[in-house]
Design an enzyme around this catalytic site. Structure first.
Site, PDB file in Angstrom:
ATOM      1  N   SER A   1      -6.664 -13.784   1.451  1.00  0.00           N
ATOM      2  CA  SER A   1      -7.265 -12.730   0.557  1.00  0.00           C
ATOM      3  C   SER A   1      -7.804 -13.117  -0.677  1.00  0.00           C
ATOM      4  CB  SER A   1      -6.750 -11.369   0.774  1.00  0.00           C
ATOM      5  OG  SER A   1      -7.480 -10.397   0.065  1.00  0.00           O
ATOM      6  N   ASN A   2      -8.907 -13.006  -1.325  1.00  0.00           N
ATOM      7  CA  ASN A   2      -9.145 -13.277  -2.563  1.00  0.00           C
ATOM      8  C   ASN A   2      -8.956 -14.716  -3.092  1.00  0.00           C
ATOM      9  OD1 ASN A   2      -9.594 -10.426  -3.453  1.00  0.00           O
ATOM     10  ND2 ASN A   2      -7.424 -10.229  -3.088  1.00  0.00           N
TER      11      ASN A   2
ATOM     12  N   TYR B   1       0.841  -1.077  -0.067  1.00  0.00           N
ATOM     13  CA  TYR B   1       0.046  -0.076   0.100  1.00  0.00           C
ATOM     14  C   TYR B   1       0.949   1.399  -0.149  1.00  0.00           C
ATOM     15  CZ  TYR B   1      -4.102  -2.923   0.842  1.00  0.00           C
ATOM     16  OH  TYR B   1      -5.326  -3.757   0.964  1.00  0.00           O
TER      17      TYR B   1
HETATM   18  N1  NAP Z   1      -7.425  -7.807  -0.005  1.00  0.00           N
HETATM   19  C1  NAP Z   1      -7.332  -6.880  -1.252  1.00  0.00           C
HETATM   20  O1  NAP Z   1      -7.055  -7.418  -2.389  1.00  0.00           O
HETATM   21  C2  NAP Z   1      -8.026  -5.519  -0.978  1.00  0.00           C
HETATM   22  C3  NAP Z   1      -8.026  -4.683  -2.333  1.00  0.00           C
HETATM   23  C4  NAP Z   1      -8.514  -3.302  -2.020  1.00  0.00           C
HETATM   24  C5  NAP Z   1      -8.757  -2.979  -0.653  1.00  0.00           C
HETATM   25  N2  NAP Z   1      -8.333  -3.679   0.369  1.00  0.00           N
HETATM   26  C6  NAP Z   1      -8.595  -3.147   1.720  1.00  0.00           C
HETATM   27  O2  NAP Z   1      -9.999  -2.676   1.843  1.00  0.00           O
HETATM   28  C7  NAP Z   1     -10.098  -1.322   2.313  1.00  0.00           C
HETATM   29  C8  NAP Z   1     -11.231  -0.588   1.799  1.00  0.00           C
HETATM   30  O3  NAP Z   1     -11.162  -0.707   0.426  1.00  0.00           O
HETATM   31  P1  NAP Z   1     -11.272   0.645  -0.617  1.00  0.00           P
HETATM   32  O4  NAP Z   1     -10.558   1.553  -0.106  1.00  0.00           O
HETATM   33  O5  NAP Z   1     -11.297   0.194  -1.884  1.00  0.00           O
HETATM   34  O6  NAP Z   1     -12.679   0.524  -0.434  1.00  0.00           O
HETATM   35  P2  NAP Z   1     -13.838   1.649   0.210  1.00  0.00           P
HETATM   36  O7  NAP Z   1     -13.778   1.551   1.627  1.00  0.00           O
HETATM   37  O8  NAP Z   1     -15.303   1.087  -0.358  1.00  0.00           O
HETATM   38  O9  NAP Z   1     -13.728   3.203  -0.553  1.00  0.00           O
HETATM   39  C9  NAP Z   1     -12.811   3.929   0.033  1.00  0.00           C
HETATM   40  C10 NAP Z   1     -12.489   4.967  -1.045  1.00  0.00           C
HETATM   41  O10 NAP Z   1     -13.898   5.559  -1.261  1.00  0.00           O
HETATM   42  C11 NAP Z   1     -13.902   7.092  -0.907  1.00  0.00           C
HETATM   43  N3  NAP Z   1     -15.252   7.536  -0.437  1.00  0.00           N
HETATM   44  C12 NAP Z   1     -15.920   7.027   0.317  1.00  0.00           C
HETATM   45  N4  NAP Z   1     -16.847   7.563   0.519  1.00  0.00           N
HETATM   46  C13 NAP Z   1     -16.963   8.838  -0.248  1.00  0.00           C
HETATM   47  C14 NAP Z   1     -17.693   9.861  -0.234  1.00  0.00           C
HETATM   48  N5  NAP Z   1     -18.798  10.147   0.225  1.00  0.00           N
HETATM   49  N6  NAP Z   1     -17.310  10.850  -1.205  1.00  0.00           N
HETATM   50  C15 NAP Z   1     -16.083  10.775  -1.899  1.00  0.00           C
HETATM   51  N7  NAP Z   1     -15.304   9.594  -1.721  1.00  0.00           N
HETATM   52  C16 NAP Z   1     -15.514   8.640  -0.834  1.00  0.00           C
HETATM   53  C17 NAP Z   1     -12.635   7.495   0.034  1.00  0.00           C
HETATM   54  O11 NAP Z   1     -12.041   8.412  -0.167  1.00  0.00           O
HETATM   55  P3  NAP Z   1     -11.892   9.468   1.114  1.00  0.00           P
HETATM   56  O12 NAP Z   1     -10.522   8.650   1.693  1.00  0.00           O
HETATM   57  O13 NAP Z   1     -11.668  10.945   0.744  1.00  0.00           O
HETATM   58  O14 NAP Z   1     -12.798   9.308   2.145  1.00  0.00           O
HETATM   59  C18 NAP Z   1     -11.470   6.243  -0.372  1.00  0.00           C
HETATM   60  O15 NAP Z   1     -10.769   6.783  -1.771  1.00  0.00           O
HETATM   61  C19 NAP Z   1      -8.527  -0.739   1.830  1.00  0.00           C
HETATM   62  O16 NAP Z   1      -7.976   0.531   2.657  1.00  0.00           O
HETATM   63  C20 NAP Z   1      -7.707  -2.004   2.132  1.00  0.00           C
HETATM   64  O17 NAP Z   1      -7.173  -1.849   3.443  1.00  0.00           O
HETATM   65  C21 NAP Z   1      -7.992  -4.951   0.197  1.00  0.00           C
END
Ligand code: NAP
Length: 313
Positions: free
Chosen positions: A150-151, A49
């Site tokens: 994961s996955n 990350y």
């Molecule tokens: N295992 C894997 O393969 C894998 C893959 C991807 C992610 N992950 C993990 O899962 C976590 C969450 O995943 P994710 O970050 O992809 O998904 P998420 O929590 O659905 O989305 C977060 C993103 O959406 C934005 N966001 C959320 N609400 C918003 C709003 N109302 N307006 C504007 N932007 C908004 C956030 O920006 P702001 O920060 O500006 O709020 C951030 O960039 C990651 O941090 C990571 O730890 C794991």
């Protein structure tokens, strides 16, 4: 354990090799504090990350906050290599890579151990016995307390579990109201539409039967239902955003809590991973468990059907 997990992928600045700065550490400190205030105690990382900077800024926050390490649980991942040997991405779950990557994470996080290590993605070249040997060594050295994946599909976890001396405790998958393959595949059995979804059948059931916590990444659907305003939303996305706002009013909560509560109401015991770095949005998630308990069956189905944009069979 059913809980909301804080995903640290948004911390640490850019994805390039450019170093992080004090503002990135301040951002991480604010996010960690907001998560703690919201009752969150498990923090999800990966070695890749922000090219290691998510772990590095978190490590600086830990070092500057006496007692914090004891109050939280840390999870990180290994198994993906980015921008090496001319390849954008490749996977590596060789014994040497696992050992080396975990040492790197511990150094950046400024800690002696992680509570959970996740294998980030299946590596087709991995030998389960070799993976087990590396993980066994890390556990014996006290660097890793528990192993998750994961996955991965049920069959892949099972093949790995055969070689491990300790149980796999978690499987992190993309699961949300937007990315519904996990749910659609449960009901589109014997139905032509099942071809639209590629989620490995039986994985949810395998995990719940074996005490493997399902961690849902992407759980906030990148904000498209809670104000992020995508460029050209589909009619289903627009209708869902409206419904989420209506239900937030009805339950006296935030749209974020509605999305997470919807996931947590599923009996598989899903633990959503939230990836927002915005302290207000982190705080908006605090109500998720209450919403999961309060949400009616009718509202749960209404959210699902509205998000899919067509009736279920
Ligand atoms: N295992 C894997 O393969 C894998 C893959 C991807 C992610 N992950 C993990 O899962 C976590 C969450 O995943 P994710 O970050 O992809 O998904 P998420 O929590 O659905 O989305 C977060 C993103 O959406 C934005 N966001 C959320 N609400 C918003 C709003 N109302 N307006 C504007 N932007 C908004 C956030 O920006 P702001 O920060 O500006 O709020 C951030 O960039 C990651 O941090 C990571 O730890 C794991």
């Amino acid at each position: 354990m059913q809980e909301v997990i804080y995903g640290c992928m948004g911390l640490g600045g850019s994805w390039s090799d450019e170093p992080h700065n004090a503002a990135h550490v301040d951002q991480a400190a604010a996010a960690v504090q907001a998560a703690l205030d919201a009752g969150i105690t498990l923090f999800d990382h990966a070695d890749i990350y922000r090219s290691g900077k998510a772990e590095a800024v978190f490590g600086e926050v830990l070092a500057a906050t006496p007692g914090l390490r004891e109050r939280i649980r840390l999870q990180t991942k290994c198994g993906i290599r980015l921008n090496e040997r001319g390849l954008k991405t490749h996977y590596d779950l060789s014994r040497e890579a696992i050992l080396e990557r975990v040492d790197g994470s511990l150094k950046r996080l400024q800690t002696d151990y992680v509570d959970i290590l996740l294998l980030h993605r299946p590596d087709p070249l991995a030998d389960p016995a070799e993976v087990a040997s590396a993980v066994g060594q890390l556990m014996a050295e006290g660097k890793v307390r528990q192993l998750g994946v994961s996955n991965m599909s049920a069959a892949q976890i099972e093949a790995l579990q055969d070689r491990l001396e300790t149980p796999v405790v978690a499987n992190q998958l993309e699961m949300s109201l937007l990315k519904r393959a996990w749910l659609e595949s449960q009901v589109l059995v014997n139905h032509a539409e099942h071809l639209d979804y590629s989620f490995p059948h039986g994985t949810l059931e395998y995990c719940t039967r074996n005490g493997i916590t399902l961690q849902a990444y992407g759980s906030l659907a990148k904000g498209i239902y809670t104000g992020a305003e995508p460029e050209s939303p589909t009619s289903a996305e627009a209708a869902t955003a409206e419904l989420v706002a209506d239900l937030a009013g009805e339950y006296g909560t935030s749209g974020e809590a509605i999305l997470l509560g919807w996931l947590m109401k599923h009996p598989a015991g899903i633990a959503p991973v939230i990836g927002t770095a915005n302290p207000d949005r982190i705080g908006a998630c605090r109500d998720a468990e209450r919403v999961a308990r309060a949400m009616t069956r009718a509202h749960w189905y209404e959210l699902w059907v509205t998000a899919r944009g067509s009736n279920i069979p």
